[in-house]
Scaffold this active site. Structure first.
Site, short mmCIF file in Angstrom:
data_model
loop_
_atom_site.label_atom_id
_atom_site.label_comp_id
_atom_site.label_asym_id
_atom_site.label_seq_id
_atom_site.Cartn_x
_atom_site.Cartn_y
_atom_site.Cartn_z
N GLU A 99 8.94 -4.50 10.81
CA GLU A 99 9.31 -3.01 10.03
C GLU A 99 9.88 -2.31 11.27
OE1 GLU A 99 6.80 -1.24 7.62
OE2 GLU A 99 7.69 0.53 7.40
N ASP B 79 -0.98 -6.12 -0.31
CA ASP B 79 -1.21 -5.57 0.90
C ASP B 79 -2.68 -5.21 1.26
OD1 ASP B 79 0.10 -4.73 3.22
OD2 ASP B 79 0.95 -3.01 2.35
N ASP C 291 0.90 -1.24 -0.08
CA ASP C 291 0.04 -0.06 0.01
C ASP C 291 0.85 1.17 -0.07
OD1 ASP C 291 0.84 -0.16 2.66
OD2 ASP C 291 -1.14 -0.06 3.59
N SER C 292 2.42 1.02 0.04
CA SER C 292 3.27 2.05 -0.23
C SER C 292 2.78 2.83 -1.55
CB SER C 292 4.67 1.63 -0.15
OG SER C 292 4.74 0.48 -0.98
N GLU D 110 -1.65 -5.97 8.39
CA GLU D 110 -0.73 -5.16 9.28
C GLU D 110 -1.48 -5.39 10.79
OE1 GLU D 110 -0.18 -0.99 8.63
OE2 GLU D 110 0.61 -1.50 6.93
N LYS E 170 -1.24 -9.53 2.78
CA LYS E 170 -0.71 -9.04 3.93
C LYS E 170 -1.70 -8.30 4.68
CE LYS E 170 2.97 -5.89 3.83
NZ LYS E 170 2.35 -4.68 4.86
O1 KIV Z 1 3.57 -0.78 1.64
C1 KIV Z 1 4.56 -1.64 1.66
O2 KIV Z 1 5.35 -1.46 0.52
C2 KIV Z 1 5.12 -2.44 2.57
C3 KIV Z 1 6.43 -3.07 2.67
C4 KIV Z 1 7.57 -2.24 2.29
C5 KIV Z 1 6.64 -4.08 3.87
O3 KIV Z 1 4.23 -2.68 3.52
#
Ligand code: KIV
Length: 266
Positions: A184, A85, A46-47, A116, A114
């Site tokens: 992280e 994510d 989600d980055s 969190e 993924k």
């Molecule tokens: O959102 C993301 O890119 C991440 C990773 C860098 C672990 O959660």
């Protein structure tokens, strides 16, 4: 046929003491090149809210955006396992909607999701997802979706007690069925202690060299995203300069009448 990396492959890496690699991707061609390069897991992080869409935090993307990027990335990955994510609010309200949203990503081509954070509710969500046949990667330590409650981008697990707390959470996640856990912004020694006491592999995102795997945001690795570079991100290239150079030369050629040439017209 190419062997697709899966939950068993990932566990074997840990059991055989072999490191594995994780990079983010948000589009088809990047995913294709990461796959060709041998990256084991491609994460639609989600980055992408910041690096692909220009928002300030990860809170600004939802299931619809993650669906589009998941469809693109999964088409480019032949061998790599593809993980989506799950964005802010996509699994937090109730278990049926969590299963529906995560299941949507599997339909979009992901091989897992993924999630969190840690709470009794998150543990229930993970159990139900795994029962449904959806592999889950956990994410502990600094969790960007909790930025506002954590009070900023802060290192987690600094003291022995704090490391013990993350280990406890990680063990609960492991029991619930996750196949791996991102740590992280955790100090290296704490991450080492946590890694050595888990059966499932840990994936370091700024948590040092003793984790079983390493993850970075590909735009940091390529030197493409330049608004901010975390201390732990290593820049392997200078894509920003490459893009600037290509765009400037194209701009000049167009304006000087040098593009297109005779060979470039019908
Ligand atoms: O959102 C993301 O890119 C991440 C990773 C860098 C672990 O959660």
């Amino acid at each position: 046929m190419t062997h697709k990396v899966n939950v068993k492959t990932i566990q074997k890496y840990k059991d055989n003491n072999e490191k594995f690699s994780v990079l983010t991707a948000y589009d088809y061609s990047t995913a294709k090149y990461l796959d060709e390069a041998g990256i084991d897991i491609i994460l639609i992080g989600d980055s992408l809210a910041m690096v692909a869409l220009g928002y300030e935090t990860t809170h600004c993307v939802g299931v619809n955006e993650m669906s589009i990027f998941t469809k693109a990335v999964s088409k480019g990955a032949q061998r790599a396992m593809v993980i989506t994510d799950m964005p802010f609010l996509s699994y937090h309200t109730d278990i049926p909607s969590a299963i529906k949203n995560c299941g949507k990503m599997i339909r979009n081509g992901a091989n897992g999701v993924k999630i969190e954070g840690y709470s009794d509710y998150v543990i229930d969500v993970i159990k139900r997802l795994v029962e449904t046949g959806i592999p889950v990667m956990g994410h502990l330590g600094f969790t960007p979706q909790f930025l506002n409650t954590l009070g900023g981008y802060k290192i987690q697990g600094k003291t022995q007690d704090a490391a013990e707390e993350i280990l406890k959470q990680a063990k609960d996640l492991e029991k619930a069925g996750v196949f791996s856990i991102v740590l992280e912004m955790v100090p290296q020694d704490s991450a080492k202690y946590i890694t050595e006491n888990l059966v499932v592999p840990t994936i370091s995102c700024g948590a040092g060299k003793y984790c079983d795997a390493q993850v970075l945001v590909s735009d940091d690795v390529f030197g493409k995203y330049s608004d901010f570079k975390p201390k732990f991100a290593r820049k392997y290239g200078d894509m920003k300069s490459l893009i600037l150079d290509c765009a400037k030369r194209f701009n000049e050629d167009v304006k000087n009448g040098k593009f297109p040439s005779e060979e470039e017209v019908f």
